[in-house]
Design an enzyme around this catalytic site. Structure first.
Site, PDB file in Angstrom:
ATOM      1  N   LEU A  54     -18.519  -7.074  34.851  1.00  0.00           N
ATOM      2  CA  LEU A  54     -17.139  -6.796  34.420  1.00  0.00           C
ATOM      3  C   LEU A  54     -17.325  -5.537  33.716  1.00  0.00           C
ATOM      4  O   LEU A  54     -19.093  -4.777  33.772  1.00  0.00           O
ATOM      5  CB  LEU A  54     -17.531  -7.448  32.937  1.00  0.00           C
ATOM      6  CG  LEU A  54     -17.109  -8.491  33.244  1.00  0.00           C
ATOM      7  CD1 LEU A  54     -16.941  -9.848  31.655  1.00  0.00           C
ATOM      8  CD2 LEU A  54     -15.702  -9.646  34.073  1.00  0.00           C
ATOM      9  N   ASN A  83     -26.744  -2.821  39.080  1.00  0.00           N
ATOM     10  CA  ASN A  83     -26.451  -1.822  37.592  1.00  0.00           C
ATOM     11  C   ASN A  83     -27.303  -0.344  38.616  1.00  0.00           C
ATOM     12  O   ASN A  83     -27.092   0.806  38.129  1.00  0.00           O
ATOM     13  CB  ASN A  83     -26.960  -2.177  37.068  1.00  0.00           C
ATOM     14  CG  ASN A  83     -25.626  -3.039  36.357  1.00  0.00           C
ATOM     15  OD1 ASN A  83     -24.642  -3.131  36.801  1.00  0.00           O
ATOM     16  ND2 ASN A  83     -25.768  -4.099  35.172  1.00  0.00           N
ATOM     17  N   LYS A  96     -27.073  -8.431  40.536  1.00  0.00           N
ATOM     18  CA  LYS A  96     -26.592  -7.838  39.355  1.00  0.00           C
ATOM     19  C   LYS A  96     -27.126  -6.825  39.666  1.00  0.00           C
ATOM     20  O   LYS A  96     -27.079  -5.618  38.829  1.00  0.00           O
ATOM     21  CB  LYS A  96     -26.866  -8.872  38.353  1.00  0.00           C
ATOM     22  CG  LYS A  96     -26.219  -8.044  36.789  1.00  0.00           C
ATOM     23  CD  LYS A  96     -24.432  -7.795  37.174  1.00  0.00           C
ATOM     24  CE  LYS A  96     -24.248  -7.168  35.117  1.00  0.00           C
ATOM     25  NZ  LYS A  96     -22.787  -6.433  35.464  1.00  0.00           N
ATOM     26  N   CYS A 112     -25.324  -2.084  29.651  1.00  0.00           N
ATOM     27  CA  CYS A 112     -25.107  -2.780  30.454  1.00  0.00           C
ATOM     28  C   CYS A 112     -26.735  -1.541  30.895  1.00  0.00           C
ATOM     29  O   CYS A 112     -27.815  -2.131  31.365  1.00  0.00           O
ATOM     30  CB  CYS A 112     -24.088  -3.019  30.906  1.00  0.00           C
ATOM     31  SG  CYS A 112     -23.319  -4.626  30.702  1.00  0.00           S
TER      32      CYS A 112
END
Length: 466
Positions: free
Chosen positions: A152, A210, A206, A262
């Site tokens: 997201l 990032n 993930k 994040c």
């Protein structure tokens, strides 16, 4: 099929509402009774475009409800296949770089007594690689575990959930894959790419994503440092690079850098996990990625001090922006607030305005001043800082702002304002990674040599000698 969502923070509340929008009966579970009461009334405890309307619609439809008791999960899922999504936060551990997994572990321990053998627990939280295997052993034979990482973007979370760019299923059995295909059948029917893999790879997707995005942002900001040393313009450099299809323009935006809940904590946790796995040298570059990102904040403070004549004492500074990015009220590790607080600590009077994040900013930084509008924040200011690139700031009239400031000085930390428009209204404009055009114009004015309006035509024959 019934769906439960454990944890109703940013990820969980959005996921629960979107699953109900897809037609599932959904129960959101959180131990924070105040948050549960707000969500049950259709009020999200944070700002995300479109979420309030979606949440109210699904609560009113009866497909979505919330509870603060794990005991309600067993009754909700009785007699039906159940998928339990773990959406609990994994913040940075206090005093360390590693991820704090206590909340995930506690949530799973409280969920386990409510599980049946037909249930599937699906992790969506961002965790260090190897966590899923350990959690699966914790569950034992009570249920099966899969991993379905979230991707997201704050400000775009509903679209990213209902129409994701890709789906990743980390599974151990065909049954787990089949259940997840049922959950996401709408997206898969529309052709959303799916990667089915093992648990460890799903976890790594993930954190790797990032890490790559953080590296891309810090790369262009490293080039901004080079541009500042050479007089080059990083925005033009980024534009030229973006036309290369191998590079592209997304996340190649020079400025104040990344923040939020994040990217910063995830790259630090990835580094910490690399140390545990014995591959610390492989991920050392992420330490420099983090350092470059933090240096942009310090450079923004330095540029502002220069515009204040070398000292912040007795100066008034307007800070436009508090959220770490537009479209959000999230102020976790916000570059904007980091800059504002640093300047305030060095003696300036700082007034902050943000369209959505003022309340959150005030809770975390009560010592700063706050305003209800950009113009109010700029009133009496010696310098105006553009720190979060909300569209509202791009639409402001430079002349109108200049009428309320003490001096027309602007420092653009996001490189998204039209500097020519502001200069035309009498403003001195500085920006990260871009030359001081006023100084350069004076230097050009002192040049006494010939001025070429265009490069000479090298293909033309040389003139004949008389």
């Amino acid at each position: 099929m019934r769906i439960t969502v454990i944890g109703t923070g940013y990820l969980g509340a959005t996921h629960a509402a979107c699953m109900a929008e897809l037609g599932f009966e959904v129960l959101g579970m959180d131990t924070d009774s105040e948050k549960v009461a707000a969500l049950s009334a259709g009020l999200p405890p944070f700002y995300e475009p479109g979420l309030a309307d979606l949440l109210r619609r699904q609560v009113n439809s009866g497909r979505l409800r919330f509870t603060d008791s794990y005991l309600d999960i067993r009754a909700f899922t009785a007699g039906a296949p159940a998928v339990h999504f773990l959406c609990v936060g994994t913040p940075q551990r206090p005093g360390a770089d590693s991820a704090d997994l206590r909340f995930v572990e506690r949530a799973l321990d409280d969920l386990i007594p409510q599980l049946t053998a037909s249930g599937l627990v699906v992790g969506k939280s961002t965790v260090p690689v190897g966590t899923a295997e350990r959690l699966a052993a914790r569950i034992g034979a009570r249920a099966e575990l899969a991993w379905n990482p979230e991707f997201l973007r704050e400000g775009f979370a509903i679209g990213d959930t209902l129409a994701p760019a890709r789906l990743v299923f980390g599974v151990r059995t065909a049954r787990a894959e089949r259940l997840l295909r049922q959950v996401y059948r709408g997206a898969l029917t529309r052709g959303v790419p799916l990667v089915v893999t093992d648990l460890a790879t799903a976890e790594l997707v993930k954190v790797s994503a990032n890490a790559f995005l953080s590296t891309k942002i810090s790369f262009i900001n490293a080039m901004a440092e080079v541009c500042e040393a050479t007089g080059a313009d990083v925005t033009q450099l980024a534009q030229a690079l973006s036309h290369d299809p191998r590079i592209g323009g997304q996340y190649l935006r020079p400025g104040l850098g990344f923040g939020g809940g994040c990217l910063p904590k995830d790259i630090r946790a990835f580094l910490a996990r690399g140390n545990e796995l014995g591959v610390e040298r492989t991920l050392t570059f992420l330490r420099e990625v983090d350092a470059i990102n933090l240096r942009r904040r310090a450079r923004m403070v330095d540029l502002t001090r220069e515009q204040c004549g070398g000292s912040f004492r007795g100066k008034r500074v307007a800070a436009w922006g508090a959220a770490f990015k537009p479209g959000s009220d999230d102020v976790r590790d916000s570059p904007a607030l980091s800059v504002a607080a640093s300047i305030q600590l060095q003696g300036a009077e700082v007034t902050v305005y943000d369209p959505k994040a003022v309340d959150n900013a005030h809770r975390h930084f009560p010592e700063l001043g706050y305003a209800d509008s950009a113009l109010e924040a700029a009133t009496g200011a010696d310098v105006v800082l553009h720190l979060t690139d909300w569209p509202e700031f791009q639409e402001l009239d430079p002349a109108l702002v200049g009428a309320v400031t003490t001096r027309r000085r602007l420092v653009d930390g996001r490189n998204t304002l039209d500097d020519q428009r502001w200069r035309a209204a009498g403003w001195t404009v500085r920006a990260l990674g871009r030359p001081d055009r006023t100084v350069r114009a004076k230097a050009v004015g002192r040049f006494r040599g010939p001025v070429l309006s265009r490069p000479p035509d090298r293909s033309a024959p040389p003139p004949r000698r008389p």
